[in-house]
Each structure stands twice: as structure tokens, then as C-alpha cells.
Design an enzyme around this catalytic site. Structure first.
Site, PDB file in Angstrom:
ATOM      1  N   ASP A 141       0.865  -1.163   0.000  1.00 13.45           N
ATOM      2  CA  ASP A 141       0.000   0.000   0.000  1.00 13.45           C
ATOM      3  C   ASP A 141       0.918   1.234   0.000  1.00 13.45           C
ATOM      4  OD1 ASP A 141      -2.387   1.632   0.500  1.00 13.45           O
ATOM      5  OD2 ASP A 141      -1.596   1.825   2.523  1.00 13.45           O
TER       6      ASP A 141
ATOM      7  N   ASP B 274      -0.211   5.193   0.986  1.00 19.12           N
ATOM      8  CA  ASP B 274      -0.465   6.182   2.031  1.00 19.12           C
ATOM      9  C   ASP B 274      -0.530   5.536   3.408  1.00 19.12           C
ATOM     10  OD1 ASP B 274      -0.615   8.429   0.328  1.00 19.12           O
ATOM     11  OD2 ASP B 274      -2.655   7.884  -0.246  1.00 19.12           O
TER      12      ASP B 274
ATOM     13  N   GLY C 181     -10.709   6.945  -1.251  1.00 23.10           N
ATOM     14  CA  GLY C 181     -10.698   7.756  -2.458  1.00 23.10           C
ATOM     15  C   GLY C 181     -10.991   9.213  -2.142  1.00 23.10           C
TER      16      GLY C 181
ATOM     17  N   GLU D 107     -14.366  10.495  -3.576  1.00 18.76           N
ATOM     18  CA  GLU D 107     -15.439   9.873  -2.803  1.00 18.76           C
ATOM     19  C   GLU D 107     -15.540  10.505  -1.409  1.00 18.76           C
ATOM     20  OE1 GLU D 107     -14.037   6.965  -5.879  1.00 18.76           O
ATOM     21  OE2 GLU D 107     -13.086   8.339  -4.459  1.00 18.76           O
ATOM     22  N   ARG D 108     -14.404  10.849  -0.844  1.00 25.49           N
ATOM     23  CA  ARG D 108     -14.370  11.463   0.488  1.00 25.49           C
ATOM     24  C   ARG D 108     -15.065  12.825   0.475  1.00 25.49           C
ATOM     25  NH1 ARG D 108      -8.750  10.551   1.430  1.00 25.49           N
ATOM     26  NH2 ARG D 108      -9.398   8.367   1.493  1.00 25.49           N
TER      27      ARG D 108
ATOM     28  N   HIS E  51     -10.218  18.126  -6.743  1.00 20.07           N
ATOM     29  CA  HIS E  51      -9.225  17.061  -6.644  1.00 20.07           C
ATOM     30  C   HIS E  51      -7.949  17.425  -7.395  1.00 20.07           C
ATOM     31  CE1 HIS E  51      -7.593  12.895  -6.884  1.00 20.07           C
ATOM     32  NE2 HIS E  51      -8.138  12.835  -5.685  1.00 20.07           N
TER      33      HIS E  51
ATOM     34  N   THR F  15      -4.838   5.458  -3.764  1.00 20.92           N
ATOM     35  CA  THR F  15      -4.443   6.780  -4.219  1.00 20.92           C
ATOM     36  C   THR F  15      -4.190   6.795  -5.724  1.00 20.92           C
ATOM     37  OG1 THR F  15      -3.112   8.690  -3.555  1.00 20.92           O
ATOM     38  CG2 THR F  15      -1.923   6.624  -3.950  1.00 20.92           C
ATOM     39  N   SER F  16      -3.956   7.968  -6.278  1.00 23.95           N
ATOM     40  CA  SER F  16      -3.800   8.125  -7.724  1.00 23.95           C
ATOM     41  C   SER F  16      -2.362   7.880  -8.164  1.00 23.95           C
ATOM     42  CB  SER F  16      -4.213   9.533  -8.144  1.00 23.95           C
ATOM     43  OG  SER F  16      -3.292  10.492  -7.635  1.00 23.95           O
TER      44      SER F  16
ATOM     45  N   ASN G  12      -0.192  10.881  -7.299  1.00 21.03           N
ATOM     46  CA  ASN G  12       0.265  10.944  -5.910  1.00 21.03           C
ATOM     47  C   ASN G  12       1.392   9.947  -5.654  1.00 21.03           C
ATOM     48  OD1 ASN G  12      -1.554  12.945  -5.204  1.00 21.03           O
ATOM     49  ND2 ASN G  12      -3.090  11.509  -4.454  1.00 21.03           N
TER      50      ASN G  12
ATOM     51  N   ASP H 223      -1.587  -0.667   6.230  1.00 24.67           N
ATOM     52  CA  ASP H 223      -1.628   0.053   7.503  1.00 24.67           C
ATOM     53  C   ASP H 223      -3.041   0.266   8.027  1.00 24.67           C
ATOM     54  OD1 ASP H 223      -2.197   2.062   5.433  1.00 24.67           O
ATOM     55  OD2 ASP H 223      -2.083   3.502   7.079  1.00 24.67           O
TER      56      ASP H 223
END
Length: 257
Positions: free
Chosen positions: A32, A34, A74, A77-78, A101, A143-144, A147, A202
């Protein structure tokens, strides 16, 4: 906690040994991003607030609000979920969400470029040890791609992608974590059985996603998800130091009360 799932806080030496064994036996390590590779979520929070201010919205997410919103995977979405909670009408259009975004992502990259967000303890050494053993590396994240590139170009260099055989981001699949889609896609690209891999996560959402794909999970606790339920994880650690190297670090003992 269920039998067979022990944490570093309960038995540090045993857990570190179990983690080393789990890592060394894996054909591929799937990371993962972030919170796992780096503690990025605070920068994401600041970048969201920057975007809201730039767009003329009176929203401001403090850490408590953001921690709650992280249950929604997301960034787009957030924002939609937060707007829905406010009960405001009309809802933000897809174009407005996309622009927010875009501003947020650009500011996040600017923050990362300052060097304020290094990789978490043990990550660089684990990546190097895995490469030395010939293990395959992959990324499965919500994430994208932008990022991911912003973070890893700064932390690992512009050619970071050459070390990862597969990178699947949230926009590459139909459903984001806790759905297993990113992990199922990674397995397809690697052409490996789930049991031959280890997912390093995490959060509870990440744990659920990998587990639904049948992949054993190693959890490294992070700032915003440290109190999630990780019962289903194979191993739970506070950091990734000394993994796969055969070394055992001396664990700090708690101070007397």
C-alpha cells in the site's frame, strides 16, 4: 486477539521473527502507499483544505474529521461523502469535484517536493533487501498514480517505477478498497497465487481488501489507523525496520510506571 495473530506490542521478539519469516518466504511483496510507505495522510489533509480555500468553500477538515473521513476510500469519494453529511444542496457536480481534486493533488505534490515526508522507518531497507533476494515488488493502492509518483520520485528517485513490476491505483479498478479489486488485478499482472504474496498495509480497509483476495497481510501501524481492528492480519508491527535482513533489533522496554 484471535489465536495466531500476535502484535509487536504483545511479544516484540516473537512477532519480529514471524514477520521476517513471512517476508522471506514471499515471492512478491505488495505495498500500500499512504500510511504504509510514508506517513502521507497529514499532507493529504492539508492539501484538501488548501483546495477548499482556493475553491471558496468554507470547509476545513481537522484531524478528527479527517480520520473519520478516511473510512471512505478515495479523495473524490471522500469529498462527496462529506458534502452529503452536511446535507447541503445541490450536491457538488462531477466537474467541481474533479477541479477540487486537481487542486488538491497539485498542492500535495508541492508539499511532498519540500522533502517533509520521508519513507517510514525500515521501508527503504526492506525494498533493498527484497530486490537483493530477487523478490518481485508491486503496489496496490487507492491513491492516484500522480500521488504515487510525487511521493516515490522524491523518496526513491525518478526511476522508482523500474523496481515495481506492477502498480495498480484506485482509478484502475471498478471498486476501491475494502473491495479486493486492486489486489486481484495485481495478482493477475504478476501471474502469482495469492498465498505466494504478502500484502503490506496500515489500515483495516487495506487488510480487508487483501484478505478478500486471499493474500496474507502484514500490518504496519500508522498515524491515523493505529487503533483499527487488525485481528485478521498475520503480523502487526509498529514499523518495518529490520525485516528480511535476518537482523533483530533490540526492542525498547516500557518505562516503569
Amino acid at each position: 486477539m484471535a489465536t495466531g495473530s500476535i502484535t509487536q506490542r504483545e511479544a516484540p521478539a516473537t512477532v519480529r521473527c514471524d514477520a521476517n519469516e513471512l517476508i522471506r518466504r514471499a515471492a512478491a511483496l505488495i505495498f500500500d502507499v499512504d500510511g504504509t510507505l510514508a506517513e502521507t495522510e497529514e499532507l493529504h489533509r492539508q492539501a484538501f483544505n488548501h483546495a477548499f480555500a482556493r475553491h471558496g468553500l468554507d470547509w476545513r477538515w481537522d484531524r478528527a474529521v479527517y480520520k473519520d473521513l478516511l473510512r471512505v476510500t478515495g479523495g473524490k469519494e471522500r469529498m462527496r461523502a462529506y458534502h452529503a453529511r452536511l446535507g447541503a444542496a445541490p450536491p457538488l457536480s462531477d466537474m467541481e469535484i474533479a477541479e477540487l481534486h486537481r487542486i488538491k493533488t497539485a498542492h500535495y505534490a508541492e508539499l511532498v517536493e519540500t522533502g517533509c515526508c520521508p519513507l517510514r522507518t525500515g521501508v527503504a531497507d526492506l525494498l533493498a533487501a527484497a530486490r537483493a533476494r530477487g523478490q518481485r515488488l508491486a503496489i496496490a493502492t487507492t491513491t492516484s498514480h500522480g500521488n504515487i509518483d510525487a511521493l516515490l520520485s522524491r523518496a526513491l528517485g525518478k526511476r522508482w517505477a523500474a523496481d515495481f513490476e506492477a502498480v495498480v491505483a484506485g482509478d484502475d479498478v471498478s471498486h476501491k478498497k475494502p473491495a479486493p479489486d486492486v489486489y486481484i488485478e495485481i495478482l493477475a499482472r504478476l501471474k502469482l497465487d495469492a498465498a505466494a504474496c504478502v500484502a503490506i498495509e496500515d489500515s483495516a480497509n487495506g487488510l480487508i481488501a487483501a484478505s478478500r483476495a486471499g493474500i496474507p497481510v502484514l500490518i504496519t501501524r500508522s498515524m491515523f489507523f493505529g487503533d483499527d481492528d487488525f485481528t485478521a492480519a498475520r503480523v502487526v508491527l509498529d514499523d518495518l525496520s529490520d525485516l528480511g535482513t535476518g537482523k533483530q533489533k533490540t526492542e525498547k522496554q516500557p518505562h516503569a510506571q
